[in-house]
Design a protein around this motif. Structure first.
Motif, PDB file in Angstrom:
ATOM      1  N   ALA A 323      15.118 -61.020  12.379  1.00 56.75           N
ATOM      2  CA  ALA A 323      15.636 -62.270  11.829  1.00 56.75           C
ATOM      3  C   ALA A 323      17.125 -62.162  11.522  1.00 56.75           C
ATOM      4  O   ALA A 323      17.917 -63.040  11.900  1.00 56.75           O
ATOM      5  N   ILE A 324      17.527 -61.096  10.849  1.00 52.43           N
ATOM      6  CA  ILE A 324      18.939 -60.926  10.501  1.00 52.43           C
ATOM      7  C   ILE A 324      19.792 -60.808  11.755  1.00 52.43           C
ATOM      8  O   ILE A 324      20.842 -61.459  11.878  1.00 52.43           O
ATOM      9  N   ASP A 325      19.351 -59.979  12.699  1.00 50.01           N
ATOM     10  CA  ASP A 325      20.140 -59.785  13.923  1.00 50.01           C
ATOM     11  C   ASP A 325      20.295 -61.092  14.691  1.00 50.01           C
ATOM     12  O   ASP A 325      21.397 -61.422  15.160  1.00 50.01           O
ATOM     13  N   TRP A 326      19.197 -61.849  14.847  1.00 50.57           N
ATOM     14  CA  TRP A 326      19.278 -63.079  15.628  1.00 50.57           C
ATOM     15  C   TRP A 326      20.116 -64.134  14.901  1.00 50.57           C
ATOM     16  O   TRP A 326      20.971 -64.786  15.500  1.00 50.57           O
ATOM     17  N   LEU A 327      19.886 -64.295  13.614  1.00 48.21           N
ATOM     18  CA  LEU A 327      20.637 -65.292  12.842  1.00 48.21           C
ATOM     19  C   LEU A 327      22.130 -64.974  12.840  1.00 48.21           C
ATOM     20  O   LEU A 327      22.975 -65.875  12.993  1.00 48.21           O
ATOM     21  N   ALA A 328      22.475 -63.701  12.676  1.00 48.26           N
ATOM     22  CA  ALA A 328      23.887 -63.317  12.662  1.00 48.26           C
ATOM     23  C   ALA A 328      24.531 -63.547  14.023  1.00 48.26           C
ATOM     24  O   ALA A 328      25.653 -64.050  14.116  1.00 48.26           O
ATOM     25  N   ALA A 329      23.818 -63.195  15.089  1.00 48.22           N
ATOM     26  CA  ALA A 329      24.364 -63.347  16.440  1.00 48.22           C
ATOM     27  C   ALA A 329      24.534 -64.802  16.834  1.00 48.22           C
ATOM     28  O   ALA A 329      25.311 -65.115  17.740  1.00 48.22           O
ATOM     29  N   ASN A 330      23.807 -65.697  16.150  1.00 46.47           N
ATOM     30  CA  ASN A 330      23.864 -67.116  16.500  1.00 46.47           C
ATOM     31  C   ASN A 330      24.527 -67.976  15.418  1.00 46.47           C
ATOM     32  O   ASN A 330      24.286 -69.175  15.332  1.00 46.47           O
ATOM     33  N   SER A 331      25.377 -67.327  14.625  1.00 43.46           N
ATOM     34  CA  SER A 331      26.254 -68.011  13.657  1.00 43.46           C
ATOM     35  C   SER A 331      25.503 -68.699  12.527  1.00 43.46           C
ATOM     36  O   SER A 331      25.977 -69.704  11.994  1.00 43.46           O
ATOM     37  N   TYR A 332      24.354 -68.155  12.150  1.00 41.72           N
ATOM     38  CA  TYR A 332      23.620 -68.681  11.007  1.00 41.72           C
ATOM     39  C   TYR A 332      23.804 -67.821   9.752  1.00 41.72           C
ATOM     40  O   TYR A 332      23.160 -68.084   8.743  1.00 41.72           O
ATOM     41  N   ARG A 333      24.634 -66.805   9.839  1.00 39.79           N
ATOM     42  CA  ARG A 333      24.890 -65.967   8.681  1.00 39.79           C
ATOM     43  C   ARG A 333      26.392 -65.751   8.501  1.00 39.79           C
ATOM     44  O   ARG A 333      27.129 -65.594   9.476  1.00 39.79           O
ATOM     45  N   VAL A 334      26.815 -65.756   7.240  1.00 39.70           N
ATOM     46  CA  VAL A 334      28.205 -65.508   6.875  1.00 39.70           C
ATOM     47  C   VAL A 334      28.269 -64.114   6.255  1.00 39.70           C
ATOM     48  O   VAL A 334      27.574 -63.847   5.263  1.00 39.70           O
ATOM     49  N   PRO A 335      29.079 -63.214   6.815  1.00 39.76           N
ATOM     50  CA  PRO A 335      29.121 -61.851   6.285  1.00 39.76           C
ATOM     51  C   PRO A 335      29.506 -61.816   4.807  1.00 39.76           C
ATOM     52  O   PRO A 335      30.293 -62.638   4.325  1.00 39.76           O
ATOM     53  N   TYR A 336      28.968 -60.854   4.092  1.00 41.94           N
ATOM     54  CA  TYR A 336      29.360 -60.603   2.706  1.00 41.94           C
ATOM     55  C   TYR A 336      30.699 -59.868   2.710  1.00 41.94           C
ATOM     56  O   TYR A 336      31.128 -59.355   3.748  1.00 41.94           O
ATOM     57  N   PRO A 337      31.382 -59.801   1.563  1.00 39.74           N
ATOM     58  CA  PRO A 337      32.713 -59.185   1.545  1.00 39.74           C
ATOM     59  C   PRO A 337      32.781 -57.779   2.124  1.00 39.74           C
ATOM     60  O   PRO A 337      33.790 -57.393   2.700  1.00 39.74           O
ATOM     61  N   ASP A 338      31.704 -56.997   1.991  1.00 43.69           N
ATOM     62  CA  ASP A 338      31.736 -55.620   2.484  1.00 43.69           C
ATOM     63  C   ASP A 338      31.092 -55.464   3.852  1.00 43.69           C
ATOM     64  O   ASP A 338      30.825 -54.351   4.299  1.00 43.69           O
ATOM     65  N   GLU A 339      30.845 -56.585   4.534  1.00 39.57           N
ATOM     66  CA  GLU A 339      30.220 -56.543   5.857  1.00 39.57           C
ATOM     67  C   GLU A 339      31.214 -56.943   6.933  1.00 39.57           C
ATOM     68  O   GLU A 339      32.071 -57.805   6.717  1.00 39.57           O
ATOM     69  N   ALA A 340      31.057 -56.340   8.092  1.00 36.88           N
ATOM     70  CA  ALA A 340      31.862 -56.741   9.253  1.00 36.88           C
ATOM     71  C   ALA A 340      31.202 -57.923   9.936  1.00 36.88           C
ATOM     72  O   ALA A 340      29.983 -58.081   9.891  1.00 36.88           O
ATOM     73  N   ARG A 341      32.013 -58.753  10.551  1.00 40.68           N
ATOM     74  CA  ARG A 341      31.454 -59.874  11.299  1.00 40.68           C
ATOM     75  C   ARG A 341      30.752 -59.354  12.560  1.00 40.68           C
ATOM     76  O   ARG A 341      31.241 -58.424  13.204  1.00 40.68           O
ATOM     77  N   PRO A 342      29.604 -59.961  12.939  1.00 44.45           N
ATOM     78  CA  PRO A 342      28.892 -59.478  14.128  1.00 44.45           C
ATOM     79  C   PRO A 342      29.669 -59.783  15.395  1.00 44.45           C
ATOM     80  O   PRO A 342      30.456 -60.711  15.450  1.00 44.45           O
ATOM     81  N   ALA A 343      29.435 -58.957  16.404  1.00 37.17           N
ATOM     82  CA  ALA A 343      30.061 -59.208  17.712  1.00 37.17           C
ATOM     83  C   ALA A 343      29.508 -60.501  18.283  1.00 37.17           C
ATOM     84  O   ALA A 343      28.421 -60.940  17.950  1.00 37.17           O
ATOM     85  N   ASN A 344      30.250 -61.109  19.178  1.00 38.67           N
ATOM     86  CA  ASN A 344      29.837 -62.374  19.783  1.00 38.67           C
ATOM     87  C   ASN A 344      28.797 -62.094  20.882  1.00 38.67           C
ATOM     88  O   ASN A 344      29.113 -62.067  22.064  1.00 38.67           O
TER      89      ASN A 344
END
Length: 349
Positions: A323-344
């Protein structure tokens, strides 16, 4: 579509500006900011690890409701772990889903007939493989101590509503009551009154979330009454599904445009569930669009994407990594301050 859903925010009567969490805050405080301010975070879908998060890709890797599973969920970036709480013979709160020990430990018999000392001799097992771990049954205090300042904890109360007071007392003693979410099912005005009285008796400083299921409630108006009664930061909505039904196309009567508008007006999250229930058809509480569809049919878009498009900003799942991987890869998650943005690397599924 998601764009239409987000555009509804223009109609929200948002008069107070709330700052986003900073990198210097604890992880739990950053998560709590997003949980308490739904309208500020409509572009982010939070993920809840069901029974602490024991599965990945359809395989059980950790014992359910175990601290090992919690540690894995924290490492994945989940925001909330859901754990089940019962009481031992001598009145201690323990983390256990079933009323019997047989399925999840190497012991047998009823939880309530064992003292805490006796329960501590039991070891958790990994369902499916039957592997016995070194981890004993946890007390609620031990579980909360392990999660403090790192993640929020959703307590699924397997006892009566009055038992929530004791559970919150444990969290208060640890100085983390605000990091605990408790919940109760609501289905009519009388039930609202009874649960409100119980919550009032406990006091403030913790998170309460109502649960509404479409087997009893089919109108968003009831959710608006619930929101007014509790000022809850989230409402859990359930779309029941019979075995012969096809996949829901709408999410059922509760996942309606009116419900999404009500959530914006009330500044609360819509919480959806995709996890499986034992001995029930796949997606039983998700209109068929559960974790099995995402994993076995390789259709995460038709599961997590579907519920996000219908307004869910919190999803509880047995598959937190997917769930986290798919949501992040499809722009449904905003990184927290200590997280890197996911690759496109957006998924096409």
């Amino acid at each position: 579509m998601r764009t239409t859903w987000l555009s509804l925010l223009l109609f929200a009567a948002l008069t107070v500006s709330v700052g986003h969490a900073s990198a210097g805050e604890t992880r739990a405080r950053q998560i709590l900011d997003r949980f308490e301010h739904a309208n500020q975070w409509r572009d982010h879908v939070m993920v809840v690890a069901h029974r602490a998060g024991s599965m990945q890709a359809g395989k059980t890797l950790y014992a359910e409701n175990s601290i090992a599973a919690v540690e894995a969920s924290i490492a994945l970036g989940a925001e909330i772990v859901e754990v089940d709480v019962r009481r031992s013979k001598d009145g201690q709160y323990v983390v256990m889903h079933d009323s019997w020990l047989d399925r999840t430990t190497n012991c047998k018999g009823e939880v309530v007939k064992r003292t805490l000392a006796e329960l501590k001799t039991c070891r958790l097992v990994i369902e499916g493989t039957g592997a016995v771990t070194e981890e004993p049954v946890s007390t609620l205090r031990e579980m909360l101590t392990a999660t403090k300042d790192r993640i929020l904890v959703n307590i699924d109360n397997k006892l009566d509503v009055d038992s929530l007071a004791g559970m919150i007392a444990v969290a208060r003693d640890l100085g983390m009551a605000e990091q605990v979410i408790v919940k109760e099912n609501l289905w009519n005005p009388a039930r609202i009154t009874a649960v409100k009285a119980a919550m009032s008796a406990i006091g403030s400083g913790f998170q309460f979330m109502p649960i509404i299921a479409d087997d009893a409630v089919r109108d968003a108006g009831f959710a608006e009454k619930v929101s007014g009664a509790f000022s809850a930061p989230a409402i859990e909505l359930i779309n029941w599904r019979a075995g012969a039904e096809t996949l829901t196309e709408t999410g059922g009567p509760l996942f309606s445009p009116r419900m999404r508008a009500a959530a914006i007006r009330g500044d609360w999250h819509i919480w959806a569930n995709t996890y499986a229930i034992v001995n029930k058809p796949g997606g039983f509480i998700a209109g068929g669009r559960g974790d099995e569809l995402a994993v076995l049919a390789s259709l995460p878009r038709e599961t997590y994407g579907f519920w996000a498009e219908r307004g869910a900003t919190i999803i509880q799942t047995d598959e937190p990594k997917l769930a986290i991987d798919w949501l992040a890869a499809n722009s449904y998650r905003v990184p927290y301050p200590d997280e890197a943005r996911p690759a496109n690397t957006a998924s096409i599924n």
